[in-house]
Enzyme design. Structure first.
Site, PDB file in Angstrom:
ATOM      1  N   SER A 157       0.843  -1.198   0.000  1.00 58.85           N
ATOM      2  CA  SER A 157       0.000   0.000   0.000  1.00 58.85           C
ATOM      3  C   SER A 157       0.876   1.245   0.000  1.00 58.85           C
ATOM      4  O   SER A 157       1.861   1.317   0.741  1.00 58.85           O
ATOM      5  CB  SER A 157      -0.864  -0.026   1.271  1.00 58.85           C
ATOM      6  OG  SER A 157      -1.713   1.081   1.318  1.00 58.85           O
ATOM      7  N   CYS A 217      -8.174   0.973  13.421  1.00 54.65           N
ATOM      8  CA  CYS A 217      -9.518   0.405  13.238  1.00 54.65           C
ATOM      9  C   CYS A 217     -10.114   0.034  14.597  1.00 54.65           C
ATOM     10  O   CYS A 217     -11.241   0.372  14.912  1.00 54.65           O
ATOM     11  CB  CYS A 217      -9.482  -0.844  12.369  1.00 54.65           C
ATOM     12  SG  CYS A 217      -8.177  -0.826  11.166  1.00 54.65           S
TER      13      CYS A 217
HETATM   14  N1  PLP Z   1      -2.752  -4.779   5.960  1.00 53.25           N
HETATM   15  C1  PLP Z   1      -2.129  -4.143   6.959  1.00 53.25           C
HETATM   16  C2  PLP Z   1      -1.143  -4.876   7.796  1.00 53.25           C
HETATM   17  C3  PLP Z   1      -2.425  -2.797   7.226  1.00 53.25           C
HETATM   18  O1  PLP Z   1      -1.806  -2.181   8.231  1.00 53.25           O
HETATM   19  C4  PLP Z   1      -3.373  -2.148   6.406  1.00 53.25           C
HETATM   20  C5  PLP Z   1      -3.768  -0.764   6.692  1.00 53.25           C
HETATM   21  O2  PLP Z   1      -4.037  -0.389   7.825  1.00 53.25           O
HETATM   22  C6  PLP Z   1      -3.967  -2.848   5.348  1.00 53.25           C
HETATM   23  C7  PLP Z   1      -3.637  -4.173   5.161  1.00 53.25           C
HETATM   24  C8  PLP Z   1      -4.933  -2.203   4.423  1.00 53.25           C
HETATM   25  O3  PLP Z   1      -4.251  -1.273   3.592  1.00 53.25           O
HETATM   26  P1  PLP Z   1      -5.065  -0.187   2.763  1.00 53.25           P
HETATM   27  O4  PLP Z   1      -5.265   0.986   3.670  1.00 53.25           O
HETATM   28  O5  PLP Z   1      -4.171   0.163   1.584  1.00 53.25           O
HETATM   29  O6  PLP Z   1      -6.326  -0.814   2.328  1.00 53.25           O
END
Ligand code: PLP
Length: 375
Positions: A197, A318
């Site tokens: 990301s 979250c």
């Molecule tokens: N996986 C992990 C470990 C993350 O920390 C996050 C974001 O908080 C995501 C996936 C999701 O990423 P994105 O914000 O690009 O959807």
């Protein structure tokens, strides 16, 4: 304001902002159109793609852009299941781990409604997966093993190369969420599908990518204009792609420098916080820009409310919003009270030692004041 929430998102690098601006303003062409302007936008996107591929550092695959890492993980998991079904494969099991991000856990849960047999493996008190437990579960019925590289809540790393080897021995596809690993630690080799990301590496929000090993690509995910190898349709945003590419190039060039900076910050933070805090998760196997800590008899939510000038987090961004104690902290064996007395400090490239120490001292003082109230 002192920003200590680098796992939630990172500040956009000035170089990224500069690189993106022309593609938002005068260079607005559709990168898929055949005009000269279109070709220029397409060329910029391809440079960005190469930079991300280089930062991931694995051979024998391609990078496809997505709208987020969440989308990349949905694509990897759902698309692999769909491809197996179309091919008539008998493999019907998905194995993942209790400390995964919701993007993996919720997608796997959804897959169970489609008939997938899901196993969610526990972790030990350090947050690490026991490879013997994994070995017991692996057989020729397993289609996917999905394990993250660096945990977003506690910073703990998993032995991804070993897990990939084990998955491959039984012919399973290895999916890896490397969102918190890219640009921070050397990416372990082995996974077939890797989600990343931009906004976690000082790039823009709204763009992620899926690295796919040749031959292990999932089924197409978004149907339409045939962009991204005909697998993920939709007009790409040159600004977002260029921003991501620039962030990846910077992360690649600065990885050692950023890593050393983060190590120094960690030591300074621990010193400023004092001895009353317990680190959540392994101290040996971790990324040091993630400091998840707890202290007996404090209410972390109140700490957060009392210290409005410091941006930090409970378990994860979250979990902070929901009021539910983090599933990761529960998975490493913390009880409800311990989980509720945990905070996460995230720092990195643009954090100064002075700011971090000042914030840690304020946090320590506010926590001490709470203890007195409780006592
Ligand atoms: N996986 C992990 C470990 C993350 O920390 C996050 C974001 O908080 C995501 C996936 C999701 O990423 P994105 O914000 O690009 O959807």
């Amino acid at each position: 304001m002192i920003y200590l929430d680098y796992q939630a998102t990172t500040p956009v690098a000035p170089e990224v902002e500069q690189a993106m601006l022309p593609w938002i303003a005068e260079r607005f062409a559709n990168p898929h159109s055949p005009s000269r302007w279109g070709h220029e936008a397409e060329a910029a996107i391809e440079i960005a793609r190469k930079r991300i591929d280089k930062a991931i550092g694995h051979k024998g695959g391609v990078v496809a852009f997505t709208g987020s890492a969440t989308e990349a993980l949905n694509w990897a998991l759902k698309g692999t299941v769909e491809k197996a079904r179309v091919a008539g494969s008998k493999r019907n099991r998905v194995i993942t781990v209790a400390t995964e991000h919701a993007a993996v856990l919720d997608t796997c849960e959804w897959l169970t409604e489609q008939g997938i047999d899901l196993t969610v493996l526990p972790v030990d008190s350090d947050g690490r997966l026991d490879l013997d437990l994994l070995a017991e579960e692996l057989d020729e019925r397993v289609l996917i093993v999905s394990v993250m590289m660096v945990n977003n809540e506690i910073g703990v790393t998993q032995p991804i190369s070993a897990i990939s080897r084990m998955a491959h021995e039984v012919g399973a596809i290895m999916v890896c969420d490397a969102v918190q690993a890219l640009g921070k630690v050397e990416l372990c080799d082995g996974p077939d599908l890797i989600a990343v990301s931009a906004h976690k590496i000082h790039g823009p929000k709204g763009i992620g990518a899926l690295w796919m090993r040749t031959g292990k690509e999932p089924a197409p995910f978004i149907h339409g204009g045939g962009q991204e190898l005909g697998m993920r349709s939709g007009t790409l945003s040159p600004a977002l792609c260029v921003g991501f590419g620039t962030a990846a190039k910077l992360a690649d060039e600065r990885q050692t420098k950023d890593y050393d900076h983060v190590q120094r910050l960690w030591t300074a933070a621990m010193h400023a916080l004092g001895p009353d805090w317990i680190i959540n998760g392994s101290t040996a196997h971790r990324y040091f820009g993630n400091l998840s800590i707890r202290r007996d008899r404090i209410d972390a939510a109140r700490l957060l409310a009392d210290l409005r000038e410091i941006a930090f987090s409970l378990g994860s961004a979250c979990a902070s919003g929901s009021g539910r104690p983090s599933h990761v902290l529960r998975a490493i064996g913390l009880d409800y009270t311990q989980a509720r007395s945990s905070i996460r400090l995230g720092f990195g490239r643009y954090t100064t030692q002075q700011d971090l120490v000042a914030a840690c001292k304020q946090i320590a003082a506010a926590a001490k004041a709470q203890e007195h109230l409780v006592a």
